[in-house]
Design a protein around this motif. Sequence first.
Motif, PDB file in Angstrom:
ATOM      1  N   SER A 143       2.627 -21.433 -12.646  1.00 55.75           N
ATOM      2  CA  SER A 143       2.885 -20.565 -11.504  1.00 55.75           C
ATOM      3  C   SER A 143       3.845 -19.444 -11.883  1.00 55.75           C
ATOM      4  O   SER A 143       3.599 -18.695 -12.809  1.00 55.75           O
ATOM      5  CB  SER A 143       3.424 -21.403 -10.340  1.00 55.75           C
ATOM      6  OG  SER A 143       3.661 -20.617  -9.194  1.00 55.75           O
ATOM      7  N   GLY A 144       4.981 -19.335 -11.181  1.00 54.56           N
ATOM      8  CA  GLY A 144       5.941 -18.264 -11.385  1.00 54.56           C
ATOM      9  C   GLY A 144       6.000 -17.348 -10.179  1.00 54.56           C
ATOM     10  O   GLY A 144       5.495 -17.688  -9.099  1.00 54.56           O
ATOM     11  N   ASP A 145       6.606 -16.183 -10.347  1.00 52.81           N
ATOM     12  CA  ASP A 145       6.690 -15.246  -9.235  1.00 52.81           C
ATOM     13  C   ASP A 145       6.768 -13.816  -9.742  1.00 52.81           C
ATOM     14  O   ASP A 145       6.991 -13.575 -10.933  1.00 52.81           O
ATOM     15  CB  ASP A 145       7.873 -15.565  -8.323  1.00 52.81           C
ATOM     16  CG  ASP A 145       9.228 -15.304  -8.965  1.00 52.81           C
ATOM     17  OD1 ASP A 145       9.561 -14.130  -9.205  1.00 52.81           O
ATOM     18  OD2 ASP A 145       9.974 -16.265  -9.221  1.00 52.81           O
ATOM     19  N   PHE A 146       6.584 -12.877  -8.821  1.00 52.10           N
ATOM     20  CA  PHE A 146       6.773 -11.465  -9.147  1.00 52.10           C
ATOM     21  C   PHE A 146       7.368 -10.765  -7.933  1.00 52.10           C
ATOM     22  O   PHE A 146       7.156 -11.177  -6.790  1.00 52.10           O
ATOM     23  CB  PHE A 146       5.477 -10.794  -9.594  1.00 52.10           C
ATOM     24  CG  PHE A 146       4.391 -10.688  -8.559  1.00 52.10           C
ATOM     25  CD1 PHE A 146       4.219  -9.524  -7.818  1.00 52.10           C
ATOM     26  CD2 PHE A 146       3.500 -11.728  -8.338  1.00 52.10           C
ATOM     27  CE1 PHE A 146       3.201  -9.402  -6.879  1.00 52.10           C
ATOM     28  CE2 PHE A 146       2.475 -11.626  -7.398  1.00 52.10           C
ATOM     29  CZ  PHE A 146       2.327 -10.458  -6.672  1.00 52.10           C
ATOM     30  N   CYS A 147       8.153  -9.732  -8.204  1.00 48.92           N
ATOM     31  CA  CYS A 147       8.713  -8.926  -7.128  1.00 48.92           C
ATOM     32  C   CYS A 147       8.502  -7.457  -7.440  1.00 48.92           C
ATOM     33  O   CYS A 147       8.503  -7.044  -8.603  1.00 48.92           O
ATOM     34  CB  CYS A 147      10.187  -9.238  -6.884  1.00 48.92           C
ATOM     35  SG  CYS A 147      11.300  -8.815  -8.229  1.00 48.92           S
ATOM     36  N   LEU A 148       8.301  -6.698  -6.388  1.00 50.33           N
ATOM     37  CA  LEU A 148       7.963  -5.284  -6.511  1.00 50.33           C
ATOM     38  C   LEU A 148       9.181  -4.403  -6.268  1.00 50.33           C
ATOM     39  O   LEU A 148      10.147  -4.826  -5.624  1.00 50.33           O
ATOM     40  CB  LEU A 148       6.892  -4.910  -5.483  1.00 50.33           C
ATOM     41  CG  LEU A 148       5.595  -5.693  -5.492  1.00 50.33           C
ATOM     42  CD1 LEU A 148       4.701  -5.208  -4.358  1.00 50.33           C
ATOM     43  CD2 LEU A 148       4.891  -5.564  -6.829  1.00 50.33           C
ATOM     44  N   PRO A 149       9.146  -3.177  -6.755  1.00 48.50           N
ATOM     45  CA  PRO A 149      10.125  -2.200  -6.286  1.00 48.50           C
ATOM     46  C   PRO A 149      10.068  -2.152  -4.758  1.00 48.50           C
ATOM     47  O   PRO A 149       8.986  -2.117  -4.173  1.00 48.50           O
ATOM     48  CB  PRO A 149       9.630  -0.890  -6.897  1.00 48.50           C
ATOM     49  CG  PRO A 149       8.832  -1.298  -8.087  1.00 48.50           C
ATOM     50  CD  PRO A 149       8.175  -2.597  -7.700  1.00 48.50           C
ATOM     51  N   GLY A 150      11.216  -2.200  -4.138  1.00 52.71           N
ATOM     52  CA  GLY A 150      11.251  -2.291  -2.682  1.00 52.71           C
ATOM     53  C   GLY A 150      11.686  -3.656  -2.200  1.00 52.71           C
ATOM     54  O   GLY A 150      11.948  -3.826  -1.009  1.00 52.71           O
TER      55      GLY A 150
END
Length: 320
Positions: A143-150
């Motif tokens: 799995s894991g995660d990601f985050c966007l600018p903002g």
Amino acid sequence: MSLQSDRHLLMAGHPAEREAAELRAYLDSCTGIRGLEILEPGELERAVALFRRDGFVVIANVLDKEQTAFLATGCCAVANDVLALDERRGGNRGSHRYSFGGSSLTRSQLHRPEWQMLLNLPFVDELVTAIFGSPNFALRAASGDFCLPGAIEYQPLHSDVSDWVSAVRSPFSSFVDPRGIVTIRDLPCPYVCVNFLPQDVTRLNGPTRQIPGTQHSRLAIPSLEDEPEWMRLSTVCPAPAGAIMVRDVRAWHGGTPNVSDTMRSIPNLEFYAPWFTEPTVPGISFQDHQRLSPRAQYLTRYCVADSSVELRTGATLFAP
């Protein structure tokens, strides 16, 4: 679609533009764990010692350039599929913040070759074996995660594992002491998370904050309102692309603002100790499982669907 556009959409002409600029300057000058050690793959004993002391450790140069680029491409492909379902960028872990597992119909990305590649890294196998004292561990999920600018808000501090309460409140938990004496925090590490860095993690692109030594703490995890400033600044950065961050999932951690111009992703593999298991959801078809290396087949023995089952994969905002 450009993943770099979200911060500009948020910032341009926004009433909070000045606050965001101040946050960026503040993080650029203040955040980051002082004295953070970034080890090399040859420092196995030191890595295990830091993991047991702090609840996490960072090792550079585990992925080579080709592996790093392959993983980065896969993360972007998955992110694009997920973001196509979420034009408002509401996220599933907070605004502009997403779980790779929570965005998959299987609660895992094990069906993708980029995550399968991670099962065949000798140093990762060696390190997890050293942490558990045995090679007989098993994959929980990919799995894991990601985050966007903002993603300008902090994610509350939390732990990834808890004692079993009920089938409704804790469906993926298993440990319980009916005497109420021992908690999962009193045990040796029940499972580890290995996060892989397909890009540099900087002060500005949403580094994970880790609170050292909290893996055995029975104290209440502070809310965002009560969290002291030093904890908000206790971020694992800077860390280079190709590195791994290995975490005892009980240690307190949380996401931080991404005020950069690019997406930050940290795909992972999660491994159960040989003596520990919890309910799992199949993440790879029987046919694809047969194509893995023998070691990868063994590691994923609890994650494979029955040969009679057609595994449905794809993006979703909220996994079942």
